[in-house]
Scaffold this active site. Structure first.
Site, PDB file in Angstrom:
ATOM      1  N   ASP A 151      13.732 -11.825  -2.788  1.00 58.14           N
ATOM      2  CA  ASP A 151      12.893 -12.979  -3.073  1.00 58.14           C
ATOM      3  C   ASP A 151      11.885 -13.064  -1.932  1.00 58.14           C
ATOM      4  O   ASP A 151      11.966 -12.305  -0.952  1.00 58.14           O
ATOM      5  CB  ASP A 151      13.749 -14.245  -3.168  1.00 58.14           C
ATOM      6  CG  ASP A 151      13.102 -15.339  -3.997  1.00 58.14           C
ATOM      7  OD1 ASP A 151      11.868 -15.310  -4.171  1.00 58.14           O
ATOM      8  OD2 ASP A 151      13.821 -16.247  -4.455  1.00 58.14           O
ATOM      9  N   ARG A 162      14.005 -23.561 -15.750  1.00 53.25           N
ATOM     10  CA  ARG A 162      13.588 -22.158 -15.646  1.00 53.25           C
ATOM     11  C   ARG A 162      14.663 -21.213 -16.188  1.00 53.25           C
ATOM     12  O   ARG A 162      14.390 -20.029 -16.432  1.00 53.25           O
ATOM     13  CB  ARG A 162      13.276 -21.807 -14.198  1.00 53.25           C
ATOM     14  CG  ARG A 162      12.114 -22.611 -13.616  1.00 53.25           C
ATOM     15  CD  ARG A 162      12.023 -22.415 -12.134  1.00 53.25           C
ATOM     16  NE  ARG A 162      11.794 -21.032 -11.775  1.00 53.25           N
ATOM     17  CZ  ARG A 162      12.133 -20.500 -10.604  1.00 53.25           C
ATOM     18  NH1 ARG A 162      12.728 -21.238  -9.694  1.00 53.25           N
ATOM     19  NH2 ARG A 162      11.858 -19.239 -10.361  1.00 53.25           N
ATOM     20  N   HIS A 207      13.732 -22.533  -0.823  1.00 55.86           N
ATOM     21  CA  HIS A 207      12.430 -22.440  -0.157  1.00 55.86           C
ATOM     22  C   HIS A 207      12.478 -23.103   1.214  1.00 55.86           C
ATOM     23  O   HIS A 207      11.789 -22.688   2.148  1.00 55.86           O
ATOM     24  CB  HIS A 207      11.342 -23.124  -0.993  1.00 55.86           C
ATOM     25  CG  HIS A 207      10.989 -22.361  -2.216  1.00 55.86           C
ATOM     26  ND1 HIS A 207      11.637 -22.526  -3.397  1.00 55.86           N
ATOM     27  CD2 HIS A 207      10.050 -21.417  -2.420  1.00 55.86           C
ATOM     28  CE1 HIS A 207      11.115 -21.709  -4.293  1.00 55.86           C
ATOM     29  NE2 HIS A 207      10.151 -21.032  -3.725  1.00 55.86           N
TER      30      HIS A 207
END
Length: 431
Positions: A327, A211, A254
């Site tokens: 985020d 990414r 996450h």
């Protein structure tokens, strides 16, 4: 923000002036009133039409509406009036339109579950905008291209950042960002959570990897700056992420809380250059990272909740005065120490303006509202964030009237031959 979880300017002072009394009225000071004039005296108050439009909108918002401007949740359904048990369970409102109205939302974020067809997405974004009565919405998504492409069902499959970085051609980074922005804008999306500004120096990184534009800070910086300019060409807001840098971690934020062990000097050399370049290129927003960076803030709080990092470093040291977005606040990395209401309050106190995807929107909204009413978050601090968000909307033509997307026009932009040729050109150049 990387995936969806489970079931889920400084305050601008308004110009004021005292109006004059009737002819011959006694002044409140010690001097006599001036003689009557045949023409009305001039005052320093500008005509309403010349007043700062951002401040004019801000002044008409209640405290509840200002707090709502900070939030950008994910909503469930493919139309504004879709009745969803998920919306009801999460927000105590059945449809996306009712959620927007209930919480006075400033924005929404789209995921693949919101995407079925071009005409459907255009109808959804137009309908969501109609649901926002006072201020148009920021409609965001994660369209990084490559691995993270929320709108991939409809959009040109451009190569991801690693492939673009391998071309060593900033012009291609700008061209892909512009084309991506054009396709998003045609669908009614006005904010992209891209480009990734992380320098992927850890080959074991489970969350950034390809990414990123690469592992060389200067090359990444050049590509990020070019992408920011490309999104600006398309009149879509760009977001550099994940500040202060998520490239050297072997933990996925996450589910866990990564710790970056770089020294301040290493941060300056490795992590900072792409963010500095993005700011110099005029990036609209910067997204925080849910990671601990002890040499930048020894408190143990993640950067998203760190005033030394968001305010001290990003605002004061780097001079960024655009929108700071968190985020996703439903991620495990930010939920280790505090409850869902306290997380949002601490993010605002740290310097964040846009609260992305809180795990419990009702609790987060009420916690921020209570903090404002108690004075823990000052009225001035709230107005700073709302002002930044309104300035971003003004810059993208969203302050007072939302653009209306056209399914017919979108059909001519999405996956156009020009864009498909560009994607192929990038792939060839990266070999």
């Amino acid at each position: 923000m990387l995936r969806r979880i489970g079931t889920t300017g400084l305050l601008v002072l308004a110009m004021t002036a005292c109006g004059g009394g009737g002819a011959g009225a006694a002044p409140t000071g010690g001097k006599a009133a001036p003689p009557a004039q045949s023409t009305p005296p001039q005052t320093s108050r500008p005509p309403q039409a010349q007043a700062d439009p951002v401040q004019r909108v801000l002044s008409k918002l209640s405290v509840e509406e200002k707090v709502g401007q900070l939030f950008m949740p994910v909503l469930y359904g493919t139309a504004p009036d879709t009745v969803s048990g998920e919306n009801q369970a999460r927000y105590a409102a059945q449809t996306p339109a009712k959620v927007i109205a209930k919480y006075h939302l400033g924005g929404v974020i789209l995921f693949p579950q919101n995407v079925k067809s071009t005409s459907q997405v255009v109808g959804l974004t137009n309908g969501l905008q109609r649901s926002a009565k006072k201020v148009p919405l920021l409609v965001g998504t994660d369209q990084e291209n490559g691995l993270v492409s929320r709108m991939s069902a409809l959009m040109t499959p451009f190569p991801g950042a690693a492939t673009i970085g391998a071309t060593k051609q900033p012009a291609l980074s700008r061209a892909v960002a512009k084309a991506t922005g054009e396709e998003l804008r045609a669908l009614g999306v006005n904010l992209d959570f891209a480009p990734v500004a992380d320098v992927n120096v850890n080959p074991r990184n489970p969350v950034i990897g390809r990414r990123a534009f690469g592992d060389d800070p200067e090359r990444v910086a050049t590509m990020v700056a070019a992408a920011v300019k490309g999104f600006a060409d398309a009149k879509v807001a760009a977001t550099a992420k994940h500040f202060p840098g998520h490239g050297d971690t072997a933990v996925d934020s996450h589910t866990g809380l990564p710790v970056i062990k770089h020294t301040k000097a290493e941060w300056e050399r490795i992590d900072a250059p792409p963010f500095k370049a993005a700011i110099e290129a005029g990036v609209d927003a910067v997204m925080s990272a849910h990671l601990v960076f002890p040499k930048l803030d020894p408190s143990g709080d993640p950067a998203t909740l760190s005033k030394p990092i968001l305010t001290g470093l990003l605002r004061e040291k780097l001079g960024f005065d655009g929108v700071i977005s968190t985020d996703a606040l439903n991620m495990g990395g930010v939920r280790k120490k505090y409850n869902d209401g306290e997380i949002s309050v601490r993010a605002v106190l740290a310097g964040a303006d846009l609260l992305l995807m809180p795990n419990d929107l009702p609790k987060a909204y009420q916690a921020v509202l209570a903090a404002v009413k108690s004075g823990r978050i000052s009225a001035q601090r709230l107005d700073q964030s709302v002002t930044r968000l309104l300035k971003l909307k003004q810059a993208k033509g969203l302050l007072t009237e939302a653009p209306v997307a056209s399914a017919e026009e979108a059909a001519g932009v999405l996956r156009s031959s020009e864009h498909r040729k560009l994607a192929a050109k990038v792939a060839r150049a990266a070999r």
